[in-house]
Design an enzyme around this catalytic site. Structure first.
Site, PDB file in Angstrom:
ATOM      1  N   LYS A   1      23.969 -59.542  98.354  1.00  0.00           N
ATOM      2  CA  LYS A   1      24.738 -58.652  99.231  1.00  0.00           C
ATOM      3  C   LYS A   1      24.658 -57.205  98.732  1.00  0.00           C
ATOM      4  O   LYS A   1      24.553 -56.968  97.539  1.00  0.00           O
ATOM      5  CB  LYS A   1      26.209 -59.086  99.259  1.00  0.00           C
ATOM      6  CG  LYS A   1      26.415 -60.493  99.827  1.00  0.00           C
ATOM      7  CD  LYS A   1      27.845 -60.964  99.652  1.00  0.00           C
ATOM      8  CE  LYS A   1      28.203 -61.141  98.190  1.00  0.00           C
ATOM      9  NZ  LYS A   1      29.548 -61.728  97.979  1.00  0.00           N
TER      10      LYS A   1
ATOM     11  N   THR B   1      38.310 -53.065 101.268  1.00  0.00           N
ATOM     12  CA  THR B   1      37.217 -54.040 101.222  1.00  0.00           C
ATOM     13  C   THR B   1      37.587 -55.260 100.377  1.00  0.00           C
ATOM     14  O   THR B   1      36.716 -55.980  99.918  1.00  0.00           O
ATOM     15  CB  THR B   1      35.942 -53.395 100.651  1.00  0.00           C
ATOM     16  OG1 THR B   1      36.272 -52.796  99.384  1.00  0.00           O
ATOM     17  CG2 THR B   1      35.367 -52.347 101.578  1.00  0.00           C
TER      18      THR B   1
ATOM     19  N   GLY C   1      38.152 -58.793  99.554  1.00  0.00           N
ATOM     20  CA  GLY C   1      37.806 -60.073 100.174  1.00  0.00           C
ATOM     21  C   GLY C   1      36.587 -60.044 101.078  1.00  0.00           C
ATOM     22  O   GLY C   1      36.318 -61.011 101.788  1.00  0.00           O
ATOM     23  N   THR C   2      35.814 -58.962 101.047  1.00  0.00           N
ATOM     24  CA  THR C   2      34.619 -58.906 101.906  1.00  0.00           C
ATOM     25  C   THR C   2      33.634 -60.029 101.564  1.00  0.00           C
ATOM     26  O   THR C   2      33.065 -60.648 102.451  1.00  0.00           O
ATOM     27  CB  THR C   2      33.868 -57.560 101.773  1.00  0.00           C
ATOM     28  OG1 THR C   2      33.700 -57.270 100.383  1.00  0.00           O
ATOM     29  CG2 THR C   2      34.605 -56.431 102.445  1.00  0.00           C
ATOM     30  N   GLY C   3      33.470 -60.279 100.262  1.00  0.00           N
ATOM     31  CA  GLY C   3      32.501 -61.295  99.827  1.00  0.00           C
ATOM     32  C   GLY C   3      32.924 -62.690 100.273  1.00  0.00           C
ATOM     33  O   GLY C   3      32.101 -63.468 100.773  1.00  0.00           O
ATOM     34  N   CYS C   4      34.196 -63.012 100.088  1.00  0.00           N
ATOM     35  CA  CYS C   4      34.715 -64.337 100.488  1.00  0.00           C
ATOM     36  C   CYS C   4      34.557 -64.516 101.989  1.00  0.00           C
ATOM     37  O   CYS C   4      34.101 -65.561 102.470  1.00  0.00           O
ATOM     38  CB  CYS C   4      36.196 -64.475 100.140  1.00  0.00           C
ATOM     39  SG  CYS C   4      36.559 -64.200  98.408  1.00  0.00           S
TER      40      CYS C   4
HETATM   41  N1  LIG Z   1      31.708 -50.288 102.982  1.00  0.00           N
HETATM   42  C1  LIG Z   1      31.030 -51.272 103.617  1.00  0.00           C
HETATM   43  N2  LIG Z   1      30.553 -51.074 104.872  1.00  0.00           N
HETATM   44  C2  LIG Z   1      29.879 -52.034 105.525  1.00  0.00           C
HETATM   45  N3  LIG Z   1      29.631 -53.251 104.995  1.00  0.00           N
HETATM   46  C3  LIG Z   1      30.058 -53.504 103.748  1.00  0.00           C
HETATM   47  C4  LIG Z   1      30.787 -52.534 102.985  1.00  0.00           C
HETATM   48  N4  LIG Z   1      31.108 -53.089 101.783  1.00  0.00           N
HETATM   49  C5  LIG Z   1      30.618 -54.339 101.803  1.00  0.00           C
HETATM   50  N5  LIG Z   1      29.965 -54.602 102.973  1.00  0.00           N
HETATM   51  C6  LIG Z   1      29.357 -55.873 103.385  1.00  0.00           C
HETATM   52  O1  LIG Z   1      30.319 -56.876 103.086  1.00  0.00           O
HETATM   53  C7  LIG Z   1      29.671 -58.068 102.618  1.00  0.00           C
HETATM   54  C8  LIG Z   1      30.175 -58.375 101.212  1.00  0.00           C
HETATM   55  O2  LIG Z   1      29.486 -57.556 100.286  1.00  0.00           O
HETATM   56  P1  LIG Z   1      29.983 -57.164  98.837  1.00  0.00           P
HETATM   57  O3  LIG Z   1      28.749 -56.835  98.069  1.00  0.00           O
HETATM   58  O4  LIG Z   1      31.032 -56.103  98.961  1.00  0.00           O
HETATM   59  O5  LIG Z   1      30.656 -58.501  98.352  1.00  0.00           O
HETATM   60  P2  LIG Z   1      31.618 -58.779  97.112  1.00  0.00           P
HETATM   61  O6  LIG Z   1      31.460 -57.714  96.099  1.00  0.00           O
HETATM   62  O7  LIG Z   1      31.334 -60.163  96.693  1.00  0.00           O
HETATM   63  O8  LIG Z   1      33.065 -58.674  97.759  1.00  0.00           O
HETATM   64  P3  LIG Z   1      34.503 -59.129  97.072  1.00  0.00           P
HETATM   65  O9  LIG Z   1      34.302 -59.286  95.606  1.00  0.00           O
HETATM   66  O10 LIG Z   1      35.462 -58.028  97.452  1.00  0.00           O
HETATM   67  O11 LIG Z   1      34.919 -60.379  97.760  1.00  0.00           O
HETATM   68  C9  LIG Z   1      28.190 -57.780 102.716  1.00  0.00           C
HETATM   69  O12 LIG Z   1      27.719 -58.247 103.972  1.00  0.00           O
HETATM   70  C10 LIG Z   1      28.104 -56.259 102.627  1.00  0.00           C
HETATM   71  O13 LIG Z   1      26.929 -55.741 103.230  1.00  0.00           O
HETATM   72  C1  LIG Z   2      41.200 -66.109  94.637  1.00  0.00           C
HETATM   73  C2  LIG Z   2      40.135 -65.079  94.742  1.00  0.00           C
HETATM   74  N1  LIG Z   2      38.869 -65.483  94.986  1.00  0.00           N
HETATM   75  C3  LIG Z   2      37.884 -64.565  95.088  1.00  0.00           C
HETATM   76  C4  LIG Z   2      38.144 -63.224  94.951  1.00  0.00           C
HETATM   77  C5  LIG Z   2      36.999 -62.207  95.035  1.00  0.00           C
HETATM   78  O1  LIG Z   2      37.177 -61.298  96.009  1.00  0.00           O
HETATM   79  C6  LIG Z   2      39.494 -62.833  94.716  1.00  0.00           C
HETATM   80  N2  LIG Z   2      39.831 -61.528  94.575  1.00  0.00           N
HETATM   81  N3  LIG Z   2      40.457 -63.788  94.607  1.00  0.00           N
END
Ligand SMILES: Nc1ncnc2c1ncn2[C@@H]1O[C@H](COP(=O)(O)OP(=O)(O)OP(=O)(O)O)[C@@H](O)[C@H]1O
Ligand SMILES: Cc1ncc(CO)c(N)n1
Length: 271
Positions: A174, A206, A208-211
């Site tokens: 990502k 942002t 929880g974007t990854g989850c």
């Molecule tokens: N500012 C942003 N604008 C548009 N898309 C974004 C932005 N930030 C993240 N994304 C998208 O959100 C999704 C998650 O990416 P990210 O790399 O932020 O995950 P993450 O770090 O695992 O998130 P988290 O740890 O907060 O759950 C991807 O599809 C990424 O392209």
């Molecule tokens: C419980 C939990 N899982 C995953 C993440 C990563 O975003 C978080 N902040 N908290």
């Protein structure tokens, strides 16, 4: 047809990440959501105030309760915390013969709190990655898993190749942590590289974007979609969820899990 998905992850009391994000996302994508909670976190938009892993037995029992009765079309793993939990979860996935496994290798929360013990990284590679249909690391997680620094597009592709070699069938690195005006996610299936790109949205909300992204991939795989189709829907889902952010809390707020569904309804003339 009722499609089902199981999330095996940590609880986020603030509701933006973890189990809560997963279930909201499954629901929005018309998939029946179930959960096995691995750890309870006391968490809000400012950070993580407490982490309480559950006994391995309690985690295994939740998975067995789901598996022995309801079954599932896809499984997502999120925060797994320790190597013991990882080994037990992998054993249950194998036991039930589940496919469509999405591994989000959660390591560190946005504020820096560790959600996976350092020594558990090896267990993740050994036990879980070979079962995964899709793995969805962010750039720092991909660096830890591959042992290489990712500083260029070529590095990203090399990291995807190395992750593919662990036995995963699809790798998504990502781009949320990248620099620049675009957020670009790279999908690699062992043969082709495919990019899913959007404008980077200027917001601090942002959490929880990854989850949320990985949960959307899981929901789409549960419906029988291909990995590329699932990643496209997940990208559209998270873009809408970030664009319509909610301004909740004093720190990094959550995304809006109902934004994508509302947009689809408007496009389809239902709202
Ligand atoms: N500012 C942003 N604008 C548009 N898309 C974004 C932005 N930030 C993240 N994304 C998208 O959100 C999704 C998650 O990416 P990210 O790399 O932020 O995950 P993450 O770090 O695992 O998130 P988290 O740890 O907060 O759950 C991807 O599809 C990424 O392209
Ligand atoms: C419980 C939990 N899982 C995953 C993440 C990563 O975003 C978080 N902040 N908290």
């Amino acid at each position: 047809m009722t499609y089902k998905a199981l999330t095996i992850a940590g609880s986020d009391s603030g509701g933006g990440a973890g189990i809560q994000a997963d279930l909201k996302t499954f629901q929005e994508l018309d998939v029946f959501g179930m959960s096995a909670i691995t750890a309870v976190t006391a968490q809000n938009t400012l950070g993580v105030q407490g982490v309480y892993p559950l006994p391995v037995e309690a985690i295994v029992q939740q998975i067995q309760s789901v598996g022995s009765d309801i079954g599932t079309d896809a499984v997502k793993t999120g925060m797994l915390f320790s190597s013991e939990i990882i080994a037990a979860v992998a054993e249950q996935i194998r036991r039930f013969g589940w496919k469509n496994i999405v591994v989000d290798p959660v390591m560190i929360a946005k504020g820096g709190a560790p959600l996976l013990q350092e020594e558990a990284v090896q267990a993740l590679k050994e036990h879980l990655l070979p079962l995964a249909a899709v793995i969805t690391p962010n750039i720092p997680e991909a660096e830890v898993l591959t042992g290489m620094q990712i500083e260029s597009p070529a590095d990203k592709q090399e990291a995807a190749r190395r992750l593919f070699d662990t036995g995963v069938r699809h790798v998504v690195i990502k781009g949320g942590h990248d620099e620049g005006s675009q957020a670009s996610d790279l999908l690699y299936d062992g043969q082709h590289f495919q990019y899913f790109t959007s404008d980077r949205l200027p917001t601090k909300n942002t959490h929880g974007t990854g989850c949320t992204f990985a949960a959307a991939v899981t929901a789409e795989l549960a419906k029988g979609k291909t990995a590329a189709e699932a990643v496209q829907t997940a990208k559209d889902f998270i873009q809408a969820a970030i664009a319509d952010d909610l301004q909740i809390g004093g720190g990094h707020g959550p995304t809006n899990h109902w934004a994508y569904g509302r947009r689809q309804a408007v496009l389809g003339g239902k709202a």
